[in-house]
Enzyme design. Structure first.
Site, PDB file in Angstrom:
ATOM      1  N   TYR A 101      -3.757  -0.712   3.466  1.00  0.00           N
ATOM      2  CA  TYR A 101      -2.802  -1.206   2.672  1.00  0.00           C
ATOM      3  C   TYR A 101      -1.966  -2.729   2.936  1.00  0.00           C
ATOM      4  CZ  TYR A 101       1.621  -1.973   0.253  1.00  0.00           C
ATOM      5  OH  TYR A 101       2.650  -2.728  -0.630  1.00  0.00           O
ATOM      6  N   GLU A 189       0.005  -5.919  -4.591  1.00  0.00           N
ATOM      7  CA  GLU A 189      -0.652  -5.192  -3.464  1.00  0.00           C
ATOM      8  C   GLU A 189      -1.780  -4.668  -3.583  1.00  0.00           C
ATOM      9  OE1 GLU A 189       2.210  -1.700  -3.421  1.00  0.00           O
ATOM     10  OE2 GLU A 189       0.985  -0.438  -4.893  1.00  0.00           O
TER      11      GLU A 189
END
Length: 377
Positions: A101, A189
């Site tokens: 991530y 993101e």
């Protein structure tokens, strides 16, 4: 403002962030005509502004064109957390060795953009933060310097050990930061950023939110906006000088002032009710705004009672009362309304209201209790 995954991928590609090939489709017929029968492994993904698509059945793997069509048929029209799937992204599937991530977010605590990264990719980062916060790497970014190459490499070294992969990941971090800054993001993101068996680093899912206050200078981003019916109400309210946010409850709120609006919603919750919205009519004494506010409130099918809580300062209570009477003259409704007026010209306003037969109360707590009581009848 939010955009879909496929739109975020287009922006990633524009900034040189590697993503798998894919296209978006709005119907099964489009899929049948455009997807080639080349035996490629593909993933069919619902495009809605909500997380948890995979758990809801909105992400499926297809081994051939027949399965692509089958999955598109099952996903298009699907309801995911109250949103109907109107389009699907069909992209080349990727073999995954490891998921990560990375993301940038506006951080009020550090008063800066903060880079977040984790080796726990492919799951909601909020869940990682709740269960294993130590697995999230955070680094504030100096706004005057931006994300430096050495800083990107420092973070990438905590995710990867191979120098080639570190360089790839660091490049993605710098490009994502530049995209974040250039488009006035509030969140950008990549989840997951993946490492493939042939040691390539790819972004296979992305999420981007944008600062509404900066959209006036982001024409390309505004062109991507796809609003729901509720979001359109919020935009219409803003144009009319109202601040409106839809919530999930059943008690409509009309208040003047953001602080009083928050206190009103808290009061409703305190006595066991659920507010249906945040609605601030502001400090103006314009009866037309009250009419517009009532139209918005009563257009929500979940509203079973309305609580009007006005503290007159700049706003005059008699003007609010006149606006409410005018609204009810043109809006036919049997939804019960409870009114509390206090402050400037409250006495005059209450006299106007009494002539309509609507219930009035003196305190916020009385108004909340009465609205909750009437909402259940």
């Amino acid at each position: 403002m939010k955009i879909h995954e496929y739109q975020a991928r287009d922006l990633f590609r524009k900034y040189g962030i590697p993503v798998p090939d894919g296209d978006v489709y709005h119907s099964v017929d489009e899929v049948k005509k455009s997807v080639s029968d080349d035996g490629k492994l593909r993933v069919v993904k619902a495009q809605v502004h909500v997380g948890g698509r995979g758990k809801a059945g909105g992400v499926k793997l297809a081994h051939n064109k027949a399965e692509v069509i089958e999955h598109a048929e099952s996903i298009l029209g699907m309801d995911i957390k109250g949103l109907t799937v109107e389009k699907v992204l069909i992209a080349d599937a990727v073999d995954i060795e490891k998921e990560f991530y990375i993301g940038f977010v506006n951080d009020r605590n550090t008063k800066s953009v903060t880079l977040m990264a984790s080796a726990e990719g492919g799951v909601e980062i909020e869940e990682v933060a709740r269960v294993s916060p130590e697995k999230i790497i955070k680094m504030p970014v100096d706004a005057t310097q931006g994300l430096m190459d050495w800083q990107a490499r420092k973070i990438a070294l905590q995710l990867f050990s191979d120098p080639k992969q570190v360089r790839q990941a660091a490049a993605v971090l710098v490009k994502l930061y530049n995209l974040y800054q250039d488009t006035d993001c509030s969140l950008a993101e990549i989840n997951p950023l993946v490492l493939t068996p042939d040691k390539k680093v790819l972004a296979i899912d992305g999420k981007m939110n944008f600062d509404d206050n900066a959209l006036f200078r982001q024409k390309e981003i505004v062109a991507m906006r796809e609003v729901t019916e509720d979001e359109q109400k919020e935009l219409d309210a803003t144009e009319k000088g109202l601040s409106y946010i839809k919530l999930d409850g059943n008690i409509g709120c009309m208040v003047n002032g953001a602080g009083l609006a928050m206190a009103t919603m808290d009061m409703i919750k305190l006595y066991g009710g659920d507010p249906a919205n945040f609605l601030d009519i502001g400090g103006s004494s314009n009866p037309e705004k009250v009419i517009e506010a009532m139209n918005i409130l009563l257009s929500d099918k979940n509203v079973s009672a309305v609580m009007i809580n006005i503290f007159g300062g700049i706003t005059r209570c008699d003007d609010v009362a006149r606006g409410l009477v005018a609204a009810l003259d043109v809006i036919e409704t049997d939804i019960p309304i409870v009114i509390r007026l206090s402050g400037t010209n409250a006495k005059e306003g209450l006299e106007i209201i009494k002539e309509t037969g609507l219930p009035t109360v003196e305190t916020m707590s009385e108004a909340a209790k009465k609205a909750i009581e009437l909402s259940t009848k």
